[in-house]
Write a protein that holds these residues in place. Structure first.
Motif, PDB file in Angstrom:
ATOM      1  N   LEU A   1      29.440  44.543  42.961  1.00 55.00           N
ATOM      2  CA  LEU A   1      30.346  44.425  44.104  1.00 55.00           C
ATOM      3  C   LEU A   1      29.915  43.292  45.021  1.00 55.00           C
ATOM      4  O   LEU A   1      30.756  42.553  45.551  1.00 55.00           O
ATOM      5  N   ALA A   2      28.605  43.137  45.216  1.00 52.37           N
ATOM      6  CA  ALA A   2      28.097  42.038  46.046  1.00 52.37           C
ATOM      7  C   ALA A   2      28.539  40.693  45.489  1.00 52.37           C
ATOM      8  O   ALA A   2      28.940  39.792  46.232  1.00 52.37           O
ATOM      9  N   MET A   3      28.480  40.529  44.168  1.00 49.92           N
ATOM     10  CA  MET A   3      28.925  39.283  43.551  1.00 49.92           C
ATOM     11  C   MET A   3      30.439  39.129  43.657  1.00 49.92           C
ATOM     12  O   MET A   3      30.946  38.035  43.924  1.00 49.92           O
TER      13      MET A   3
ATOM     14  N   LEU B   1      30.744  43.119  35.823  1.00 48.98           N
ATOM     15  CA  LEU B   1      29.697  44.115  36.050  1.00 48.98           C
ATOM     16  C   LEU B   1      30.300  45.432  36.538  1.00 48.98           C
ATOM     17  O   LEU B   1      29.835  46.523  36.162  1.00 48.98           O
ATOM     18  N   LEU B   2      31.314  45.345  37.380  1.00 48.42           N
ATOM     19  CA  LEU B   2      31.974  46.568  37.840  1.00 48.42           C
ATOM     20  C   LEU B   2      32.634  47.298  36.677  1.00 48.42           C
ATOM     21  O   LEU B   2      32.557  48.531  36.572  1.00 48.42           O
TER      22      LEU B   2
ATOM     23  N   ILE C   1      41.917  44.190  36.997  1.00 50.56           N
ATOM     24  CA  ILE C   1      40.837  45.012  36.433  1.00 50.56           C
ATOM     25  C   ILE C   1      40.453  46.121  37.397  1.00 50.56           C
ATOM     26  O   ILE C   1      40.369  47.308  37.023  1.00 50.56           O
ATOM     27  N   ILE C   2      40.211  45.744  38.656  1.00 52.08           N
ATOM     28  CA  ILE C   2      39.772  46.728  39.645  1.00 52.08           C
ATOM     29  C   ILE C   2      40.859  47.757  39.911  1.00 52.08           C
ATOM     30  O   ILE C   2      40.576  48.967  40.014  1.00 52.08           O
ATOM     31  N   ALA C   3      42.113  47.319  40.009  1.00 55.32           N
ATOM     32  CA  ALA C   3      43.209  48.276  40.242  1.00 55.32           C
ATOM     33  C   ALA C   3      43.283  49.297  39.114  1.00 55.32           C
ATOM     34  O   ALA C   3      43.464  50.501  39.352  1.00 55.32           O
ATOM     35  N   GLY C   4      43.141  48.840  37.863  1.00 54.32           N
ATOM     36  CA  GLY C   4      43.173  49.759  36.736  1.00 54.32           C
ATOM     37  C   GLY C   4      42.016  50.731  36.734  1.00 54.32           C
ATOM     38  O   GLY C   4      42.164  51.916  36.408  1.00 54.32           O
TER      39      GLY C   4
END
Length: 429
Positions: free
Chosen positions: A41-43, A227-228, A285-288
Protein backbone atom coordinates in the motif's frame (compact mmCIF):
# COMPACT_ATOMS: atom_id res chain seq x y z
CA UNK A 1 -17.06 -15.28 7.03
CA UNK A 2 -14.05 -15.11 9.29
CA UNK A 3 -16.60 -15.29 12.15
CA UNK A 4 -14.40 -17.20 14.56
CA UNK A 5 -16.17 -17.33 17.87
CA UNK A 6 -13.55 -18.05 20.49
CA UNK A 7 -15.17 -21.13 21.95
CA UNK A 8 -13.93 -21.57 25.55
CA UNK A 9 -13.98 -25.34 25.12
CA UNK A 10 -11.23 -24.85 22.55
CA UNK A 11 -9.18 -21.98 23.89
CA UNK A 12 -8.57 -23.35 27.35
CA UNK A 13 -6.36 -26.09 26.02
CA UNK A 14 -8.46 -28.85 27.58
CA UNK A 15 -8.00 -32.50 26.63
CA UNK A 16 -4.69 -31.77 24.91
CA UNK A 17 -6.09 -30.54 21.59
CA UNK A 18 -4.11 -31.52 18.52
CA UNK A 19 -2.88 -28.60 16.43
CA UNK A 20 -3.39 -28.95 12.68
CA UNK A 21 0.11 -28.36 11.33
CA UNK A 22 -1.14 -27.79 7.77
CA UNK A 23 -3.66 -25.15 8.81
CA UNK A 24 -1.10 -23.54 11.09
CA UNK A 25 1.47 -23.38 8.30
CA UNK A 26 -1.08 -21.74 6.00
CA UNK A 27 -2.09 -19.24 8.69
CA UNK A 28 1.55 -18.33 9.32
CA UNK A 29 1.97 -17.78 5.58
CA UNK A 30 -1.26 -15.78 5.35
CA UNK A 31 -0.20 -13.58 8.25
CA UNK A 32 3.01 -12.73 6.41
CA UNK A 33 1.13 -12.06 3.18
CA UNK A 34 -1.29 -9.68 4.88
CA UNK A 35 1.57 -7.80 6.53
CA UNK A 36 3.21 -7.47 3.10
CA UNK A 37 0.10 -5.65 1.91
CA UNK A 38 0.90 -2.57 4.01
CA UNK A 39 4.32 -1.95 2.40
CA UNK A 40 2.52 -2.69 -0.88
CA UNK A 41 0.00 0.00 0.00
CA UNK A 42 2.88 2.37 0.77
CA UNK A 43 4.23 1.83 -2.75
CA UNK A 44 0.76 2.11 -4.29
CA UNK A 45 0.06 5.43 -2.56
CA UNK A 46 3.65 6.65 -2.77
CA UNK A 47 3.69 6.48 -6.55
CA UNK A 48 0.44 8.45 -6.85
CA UNK A 49 1.51 11.62 -5.02
CA UNK A 50 3.87 14.34 -6.17
CA UNK A 51 7.63 13.92 -5.80
CA UNK A 52 7.93 16.18 -2.76
CA UNK A 53 5.44 14.05 -0.82
CA UNK A 54 6.43 10.49 -1.73
CA UNK A 55 8.40 9.69 1.42
CA UNK A 56 5.92 11.33 3.78
CA UNK A 57 3.08 9.40 2.15
CA UNK A 58 4.88 6.08 2.49
CA UNK A 59 5.66 6.94 6.11
CA UNK A 60 1.94 6.86 6.88
CA UNK A 61 1.70 3.17 6.09
CA UNK A 62 4.85 2.24 7.95
CA UNK A 63 3.87 4.36 10.96
CA UNK A 64 0.57 2.45 11.11
CA UNK A 65 2.54 -0.79 11.23
CA UNK A 66 4.42 0.46 14.28
CA UNK A 67 1.57 2.15 16.16
CA UNK A 68 -1.15 -0.44 15.64
CA UNK A 69 1.34 -3.28 15.97
CA UNK A 70 1.93 -2.23 19.58
CA UNK A 71 -1.67 -1.26 20.40
CA UNK A 72 -3.03 -4.55 19.09
CA UNK A 73 -0.75 -6.52 21.40
CA UNK A 74 -1.41 -4.29 24.39
CA UNK A 75 -5.21 -4.08 24.24
CA UNK A 76 -6.55 -4.29 20.68
CA UNK A 77 -6.98 -8.04 20.59
CA UNK A 78 -8.66 -7.97 24.00
CA UNK A 79 -11.09 -5.28 22.78
CA UNK A 80 -11.87 -7.04 19.52
CA UNK A 81 -12.24 -10.64 20.68
CA UNK A 82 -12.95 -10.46 24.38
CA UNK A 83 -16.53 -10.97 25.66
CA UNK A 84 -19.02 -8.10 25.41
CA UNK A 85 -18.65 -5.10 27.71
CA UNK A 86 -20.55 -1.79 27.82
CA UNK A 87 -23.55 -3.35 26.13
CA UNK A 88 -21.44 -4.94 23.43
CA UNK A 89 -19.77 -1.73 22.22
CA UNK A 90 -16.53 -3.67 22.30
CA UNK A 91 -15.09 -6.71 24.02
CA UNK A 92 -12.73 -7.02 26.92
CA UNK A 93 -10.80 -9.74 28.67
CA UNK A 94 -7.99 -8.70 30.98
CA UNK A 95 -6.34 -12.07 30.39
CA UNK A 96 -5.83 -11.06 26.74
CA UNK A 97 -3.98 -7.84 27.58
CA UNK A 98 -0.45 -8.05 26.18
CA UNK A 99 -1.68 -11.32 24.65
CA UNK A 100 -1.58 -12.96 28.03
CA UNK A 101 -3.35 -16.27 28.36
CA UNK A 102 -2.66 -17.34 24.77
CA UNK A 103 0.05 -19.84 25.60
CA UNK A 104 -1.19 -23.38 24.84
CA UNK A 105 -4.49 -21.90 23.64
CA UNK A 106 -5.97 -22.90 20.29
CA UNK A 107 -8.84 -21.67 18.11
CA UNK A 108 -10.69 -23.00 15.10
CA UNK A 109 -12.97 -25.90 14.29
CA UNK A 110 -12.59 -29.33 15.86
CA UNK A 111 -10.64 -30.70 12.90
CA UNK A 112 -8.61 -27.55 12.17
CA UNK A 113 -7.08 -26.08 15.31
CA UNK A 114 -4.34 -23.43 15.19
CA UNK A 115 -2.46 -21.70 18.02
CA UNK A 116 -4.31 -18.61 19.17
CA UNK A 117 -1.06 -16.66 18.90
CA UNK A 118 -1.22 -17.16 15.14
CA UNK A 119 -4.85 -16.07 14.94
CA UNK A 120 -4.13 -12.99 17.04
CA UNK A 121 -1.23 -11.97 14.81
CA UNK A 122 -3.24 -12.65 11.65
CA UNK A 123 -6.03 -10.39 12.90
CA UNK A 124 -3.49 -7.77 13.91
CA UNK A 125 -2.41 -7.31 10.30
CA UNK A 126 -5.99 -6.36 9.37
CA UNK A 127 -5.94 -3.81 12.20
CA UNK A 128 -2.72 -2.33 10.77
CA UNK A 129 -3.73 -1.84 7.15
CA UNK A 130 -7.21 -0.42 7.80
CA UNK A 131 -6.19 3.02 9.19
CA UNK A 132 -3.32 3.10 6.70
CA UNK A 133 -5.91 2.99 3.90
CA UNK A 134 -7.53 6.18 5.20
CA UNK A 135 -4.31 8.16 4.69
CA UNK A 136 -4.80 8.18 0.94
CA UNK A 137 -7.80 10.51 1.24
CA UNK A 138 -5.87 13.35 2.86
CA UNK A 139 -2.51 12.63 1.27
CA UNK A 140 -0.12 15.58 0.84
CA UNK A 141 -1.69 17.75 3.53
CA UNK A 142 -1.53 16.23 7.04
CA UNK A 143 1.01 16.65 9.81
CA UNK A 144 2.82 13.50 10.82
CA UNK A 145 2.20 13.84 14.56
CA UNK A 146 -1.48 14.53 14.01
CA UNK A 147 -1.73 11.52 11.73
CA UNK A 148 -0.06 9.25 14.28
CA UNK A 149 -2.47 10.34 17.01
CA UNK A 150 -5.38 9.85 14.62
CA UNK A 151 -4.25 6.30 13.79
CA UNK A 152 -3.96 5.39 17.46
CA UNK A 153 -7.36 6.78 18.45
CA UNK A 154 -9.14 5.51 15.33
CA UNK A 155 -7.76 2.03 15.89
CA UNK A 156 -8.96 1.97 19.49
CA UNK A 157 -12.33 3.66 19.09
CA UNK A 158 -13.44 2.68 15.59
CA UNK A 159 -11.66 -0.40 14.30
CA UNK A 160 -11.65 -2.50 17.48
CA UNK A 161 -15.39 -2.06 18.20
CA UNK A 162 -16.33 -2.78 14.57
CA UNK A 163 -14.12 -5.85 14.55
CA UNK A 164 -15.88 -7.06 17.67
CA UNK A 165 -19.37 -6.45 16.26
CA UNK A 166 -18.70 -8.41 13.09
CA UNK A 167 -16.20 -11.16 13.97
CA UNK A 168 -16.47 -11.93 17.68
CA UNK A 169 -18.84 -14.73 18.62
CA UNK A 170 -21.07 -12.43 20.69
CA UNK A 171 -20.82 -9.41 18.40
CA UNK A 172 -23.99 -7.64 17.22
CA UNK A 173 -23.69 -8.48 13.55
CA UNK A 174 -22.08 -11.88 13.95
CA UNK A 175 -25.05 -12.95 16.05
CA UNK A 176 -27.45 -11.68 13.36
CA UNK A 177 -25.72 -13.61 10.62
CA UNK A 178 -24.09 -10.71 8.77
CA UNK A 179 -21.71 -12.02 6.10
CA UNK A 180 -18.30 -10.40 6.11
CA UNK A 181 -15.80 -13.11 5.40
CA UNK A 182 -12.65 -11.01 5.35
CA UNK A 183 -13.44 -7.36 5.97
CA UNK A 184 -15.93 -5.64 3.67
CA UNK A 185 -17.48 -3.70 6.55
CA UNK A 186 -14.70 -3.93 9.12
CA UNK A 187 -11.90 -2.84 6.76
CA UNK A 188 -13.09 -1.25 3.54
CA UNK A 189 -16.39 0.43 4.38
CA UNK A 190 -15.07 1.76 7.69
CA UNK A 191 -11.88 3.13 6.12
CA UNK A 192 -13.75 4.42 3.07
CA UNK A 193 -16.34 6.47 4.94
CA UNK A 194 -13.70 7.67 7.42
CA UNK A 195 -11.55 8.78 4.50
CA UNK A 196 -14.44 10.75 3.01
CA UNK A 197 -15.28 12.46 6.30
CA UNK A 198 -11.65 13.40 6.95
CA UNK A 199 -11.15 14.72 3.41
CA UNK A 200 -14.30 16.84 3.60
CA UNK A 201 -13.39 18.30 6.98
CA UNK A 202 -9.74 19.05 6.20
CA UNK A 203 -10.49 20.54 2.80
CA UNK A 204 -8.60 20.30 -0.46
CA UNK A 205 -4.88 20.39 -1.03
CA UNK A 206 -3.29 23.73 -1.80
CA UNK A 207 -3.95 24.45 -5.46
CA UNK A 208 -6.63 21.79 -5.95
CA UNK A 209 -8.24 21.48 -8.47
CA UNK A 210 -6.61 24.19 -10.55
CA UNK A 211 -3.03 22.94 -10.23
CA UNK A 212 -2.04 19.73 -11.99
CA UNK A 213 -1.08 17.05 -9.44
CA UNK A 214 0.36 14.23 -11.49
CA UNK A 215 1.58 10.93 -9.98
CA UNK A 216 5.33 10.90 -9.52
CA UNK A 217 5.94 7.22 -10.25
CA UNK A 218 3.24 5.00 -11.74
CA UNK A 219 5.81 2.23 -12.05
CA UNK A 220 5.93 2.07 -8.26
CA UNK A 221 2.14 2.22 -8.08
CA UNK A 222 1.85 -0.83 -10.34
CA UNK A 223 4.36 -2.74 -8.21
CA UNK A 224 2.32 -1.80 -5.14
CA UNK A 225 -0.86 -3.02 -6.82
CA UNK A 226 0.85 -6.31 -7.61
CA UNK A 227 1.96 -6.75 -4.00
CA UNK A 228 -1.57 -6.01 -2.81
CA UNK A 229 -2.98 -8.60 -5.22
CA UNK A 230 -0.57 -11.28 -3.99
CA UNK A 231 -1.09 -10.34 -0.35
CA UNK A 232 -4.86 -10.44 -0.77
CA UNK A 233 -4.72 -14.22 -1.13
CA UNK A 234 -3.61 -14.33 2.50
CA UNK A 235 -6.16 -11.64 3.37
CA UNK A 236 -9.10 -13.63 2.00
CA UNK A 237 -8.05 -17.28 1.91
CA UNK A 238 -6.39 -16.97 5.32
CA UNK A 239 -9.67 -15.79 6.76
CA UNK A 240 -10.93 -19.37 6.58
CA UNK A 241 -8.60 -20.06 9.53
CA UNK A 242 -8.04 -23.46 7.95
CA UNK A 243 -6.32 -25.08 5.00
CA UNK A 244 -8.97 -26.83 2.97
CA UNK A 245 -12.05 -26.33 0.84
CA UNK A 246 -13.00 -22.96 2.34
CA UNK A 247 -9.56 -21.42 1.86
CA UNK A 248 -9.33 -22.88 -1.65
CA UNK A 249 -12.69 -21.39 -2.59
CA UNK A 250 -11.75 -17.99 -1.15
CA UNK A 251 -8.46 -17.95 -3.05
CA UNK A 252 -10.20 -18.91 -6.31
CA UNK A 253 -12.85 -16.20 -6.25
CA UNK A 254 -10.28 -13.63 -5.13
CA UNK A 255 -8.23 -14.26 -8.25
CA UNK A 256 -11.29 -14.21 -10.47
CA UNK A 257 -12.76 -10.98 -9.06
CA UNK A 258 -9.44 -9.12 -9.27
CA UNK A 259 -9.00 -10.14 -12.88
CA UNK A 260 -12.59 -9.21 -13.74
CA UNK A 261 -12.23 -5.83 -12.05
CA UNK A 262 -9.02 -5.05 -13.94
CA UNK A 263 -10.48 -6.14 -17.29
CA UNK A 264 -13.68 -4.20 -16.73
CA UNK A 265 -11.80 -0.97 -15.99
CA UNK A 266 -9.59 -1.41 -19.06
CA UNK A 267 -12.62 -1.93 -21.29
CA UNK A 268 -14.40 1.06 -19.76
CA UNK A 269 -11.41 3.32 -20.38
CA UNK A 270 -11.06 2.00 -23.89
CA UNK A 271 -14.68 2.79 -24.68
CA UNK A 272 -14.66 6.24 -23.08
CA UNK A 273 -11.16 7.47 -23.94
CA UNK A 274 -9.92 5.21 -26.69
CA UNK A 275 -6.99 3.99 -24.60
CA UNK A 276 -6.30 2.11 -21.40
CA UNK A 277 -4.06 3.41 -18.61
CA UNK A 278 -1.82 1.79 -16.02
CA UNK A 279 -3.58 3.75 -13.26
CA UNK A 280 -6.93 2.45 -14.50
CA UNK A 281 -5.61 -1.10 -14.50
CA UNK A 282 -4.36 -0.72 -10.93
CA UNK A 283 -7.66 0.83 -9.84
CA UNK A 284 -9.62 -2.03 -11.39
CA UNK A 285 -7.48 -4.60 -9.60
CA UNK A 286 -8.14 -2.98 -6.23
CA UNK A 287 -11.88 -2.55 -6.90
CA UNK A 288 -12.17 -6.25 -7.75
CA UNK A 289 -10.25 -7.28 -4.67
CA UNK A 290 -12.29 -5.03 -2.39
CA UNK A 291 -15.67 -6.21 -3.67
CA UNK A 292 -14.89 -9.89 -3.17
CA UNK A 293 -13.47 -9.47 0.33
CA UNK A 294 -16.76 -9.82 2.25
CA UNK A 295 -17.93 -12.59 -0.08
CA UNK A 296 -14.81 -14.69 -0.55
CA UNK A 297 -16.13 -18.00 0.81
CA UNK A 298 -19.74 -17.31 -0.08
CA UNK A 299 -20.20 -16.55 -3.77
CA UNK A 300 -19.79 -18.74 -6.83
CA UNK A 301 -16.92 -18.22 -9.31
CA UNK A 302 -19.48 -16.86 -11.77
CA UNK A 303 -20.67 -14.44 -9.14
CA UNK A 304 -17.08 -13.33 -8.57
CA UNK A 305 -16.81 -12.35 -12.24
CA UNK A 306 -19.99 -10.30 -12.05
CA UNK A 307 -19.03 -8.65 -8.77
CA UNK A 308 -15.53 -7.80 -9.95
CA UNK A 309 -16.73 -6.35 -13.25
CA UNK A 310 -19.50 -4.30 -11.66
CA UNK A 311 -17.24 -3.07 -8.86
CA UNK A 312 -15.07 -1.27 -11.41
CA UNK A 313 -18.13 0.40 -12.89
CA UNK A 314 -19.31 1.47 -9.44
CA UNK A 315 -15.90 2.81 -8.41
CA UNK A 316 -15.31 4.53 -11.74
CA UNK A 317 -18.63 6.30 -11.41
CA UNK A 318 -17.92 7.31 -7.82
CA UNK A 319 -14.62 8.86 -8.85
CA UNK A 320 -16.39 10.89 -11.55
CA UNK A 321 -18.81 12.18 -8.91
CA UNK A 322 -15.85 13.41 -6.88
CA UNK A 323 -15.14 15.86 -9.68
CA UNK A 324 -18.78 16.92 -9.79
CA UNK A 325 -18.97 17.64 -6.04
CA UNK A 326 -15.47 19.12 -5.89
CA UNK A 327 -14.08 17.40 -2.80
CA UNK A 328 -10.47 16.26 -2.64
CA UNK A 329 -10.23 12.56 -1.81
CA UNK A 330 -6.62 12.60 -2.98
CA UNK A 331 -6.17 8.94 -3.88
CA UNK A 332 -9.84 7.92 -4.21
CA UNK A 333 -10.11 5.92 -1.03
CA UNK A 334 -13.87 6.35 -0.73
CA UNK A 335 -14.44 5.91 -4.45
CA UNK A 336 -12.69 2.54 -4.53
CA UNK A 337 -12.56 1.06 -1.03
CA UNK A 338 -15.73 2.63 0.33
CA UNK A 339 -17.99 2.24 -2.71
CA UNK A 340 -16.73 -1.17 -3.85
CA UNK A 341 -16.92 -2.36 -0.23
CA UNK A 342 -20.54 -1.20 0.12
CA UNK A 343 -21.47 -2.74 -3.20
CA UNK A 344 -19.78 -6.05 -2.35
CA UNK A 345 -21.35 -6.34 1.10
CA UNK A 346 -24.83 -5.84 -0.38
CA UNK A 347 -24.57 -7.52 -3.78
CA UNK A 348 -23.01 -10.74 -2.50
CA UNK A 349 -26.48 -11.67 -1.29
CA UNK A 350 -27.57 -12.43 -4.85
CA UNK A 351 -24.65 -14.71 -5.71
CA UNK A 352 -24.43 -17.00 -2.69
CA UNK A 353 -23.69 -20.61 -3.62
CA UNK A 354 -26.30 -23.17 -2.66
CA UNK A 355 -23.88 -25.37 -0.73
CA UNK A 356 -23.07 -22.46 1.58
CA UNK A 357 -26.76 -21.75 2.18
CA UNK A 358 -27.41 -25.41 3.02
CA UNK A 359 -24.48 -25.60 5.43
CA UNK A 360 -24.83 -22.23 7.16
CA UNK A 361 -28.46 -21.14 7.24
CA UNK A 362 -31.61 -22.45 8.82
CA UNK A 363 -35.30 -22.52 8.17
CA UNK A 364 -36.77 -19.19 7.18
CA UNK A 365 -33.65 -17.86 5.50
CA UNK A 366 -34.17 -15.95 2.27
CA UNK A 367 -32.14 -13.76 -0.04
CA UNK A 368 -34.09 -10.67 0.97
CA UNK A 369 -33.81 -11.38 4.68
CA UNK A 370 -30.05 -11.72 4.26
CA UNK A 371 -29.98 -8.51 2.23
CA UNK A 372 -31.70 -6.75 5.12
CA UNK A 373 -29.07 -8.03 7.55
CA UNK A 374 -26.31 -6.90 5.20
CA UNK A 375 -27.87 -3.47 4.76
CA UNK A 376 -28.14 -3.06 8.52
CA UNK A 377 -24.46 -3.88 9.02
CA UNK A 378 -23.41 -1.54 6.21
CA UNK A 379 -25.58 1.30 7.48
CA UNK A 380 -24.37 0.97 11.07
CA UNK A 381 -20.75 0.89 9.93
CA UNK A 382 -21.19 4.02 7.83
CA UNK A 383 -22.86 5.94 10.64
CA UNK A 384 -20.58 4.83 13.46
CA UNK A 385 -17.27 5.11 11.61
CA UNK A 386 -18.28 8.38 9.95
CA UNK A 387 -19.38 10.13 13.15
CA UNK A 388 -16.49 8.82 15.22
CA UNK A 389 -14.00 9.94 12.58
CA UNK A 390 -15.51 13.42 12.47
CA UNK A 391 -15.13 13.75 16.23
CA UNK A 392 -11.52 12.57 16.07
CA UNK A 393 -10.39 14.83 13.22
CA UNK A 394 -12.05 17.89 14.80
CA UNK A 395 -10.48 17.11 18.17
CA UNK A 396 -7.00 16.58 16.74
CA UNK A 397 -7.16 19.61 14.44
CA UNK A 398 -8.26 21.86 17.31
CA UNK A 399 -5.54 20.61 19.69
CA UNK A 400 -2.24 19.48 18.18
CA UNK A 401 -3.20 20.20 14.56
CA UNK A 402 -3.77 17.87 11.64
CA UNK A 403 -3.75 19.93 8.44
CA UNK A 404 -0.43 21.29 7.18
CA UNK A 405 -0.09 25.00 6.51
CA UNK A 406 0.02 26.22 2.92
CA UNK A 407 3.74 26.99 3.26
CA UNK A 408 4.38 23.45 4.48
CA UNK A 409 2.35 22.02 1.63
CA UNK A 410 4.34 24.12 -0.81
CA UNK A 411 7.60 22.79 0.58
CA UNK A 412 6.25 19.25 0.60
CA UNK A 413 5.82 16.69 3.36
CA UNK A 414 9.24 15.15 2.87
CA UNK A 415 11.12 18.36 3.59
CA UNK A 416 8.69 20.18 5.89
CA UNK A 417 7.91 17.23 8.16
CA UNK A 418 10.84 14.85 7.88
CA UNK A 419 13.78 16.90 6.52
CA UNK A 420 14.33 14.21 3.91
CA UNK A 421 13.71 13.71 0.20
CA UNK A 422 12.41 10.48 -1.26
CA UNK A 423 14.54 10.70 -4.38
CA UNK A 424 17.43 12.81 -3.07
CA UNK A 425 16.43 15.80 -5.20
CA UNK A 426 17.36 19.30 -4.11
CA UNK A 427 14.32 20.94 -5.68
CA UNK A 428 11.57 18.32 -5.94
CA UNK A 429 8.31 19.38 -7.57
Amino acid sequence: MIGLALDPTLVLGQDAPVIDSGATAWMLTSTSLVLLMTPGLAMFYGGLVRTRNVLGTMMHAFAAMAIVGVLWAVCGYAMAFGPNVLGGWFGWDSNLVLLGGLENSVVGSDDSLVPEYVFAMFQGKFAIITPALIAGAFAERVKFLGFCVFVALWSLLVYNPLCHWVWAGDGFFYARGAIDFAGGTVVHISSGISALVAALYLGARKGYPGTAMHPNNLTMTLIGAGLLWVGWFGFNAGSAVSSGESSAHALTVTQIAASAGALSWLILEGIRHGKATSLGLASGIIAGLVVITPAADVVTPGGAIVLGALASLVSYGAIQLKTVFGYDDSLDVFGIHGCAGIFGALALTFFIRESWVTANTGEGWSVMSQFGVQAGAVGATLVYAGLATLVLVVLIEKTIGLRMSEDEQGAGMDHALHREHGYGLLNPN
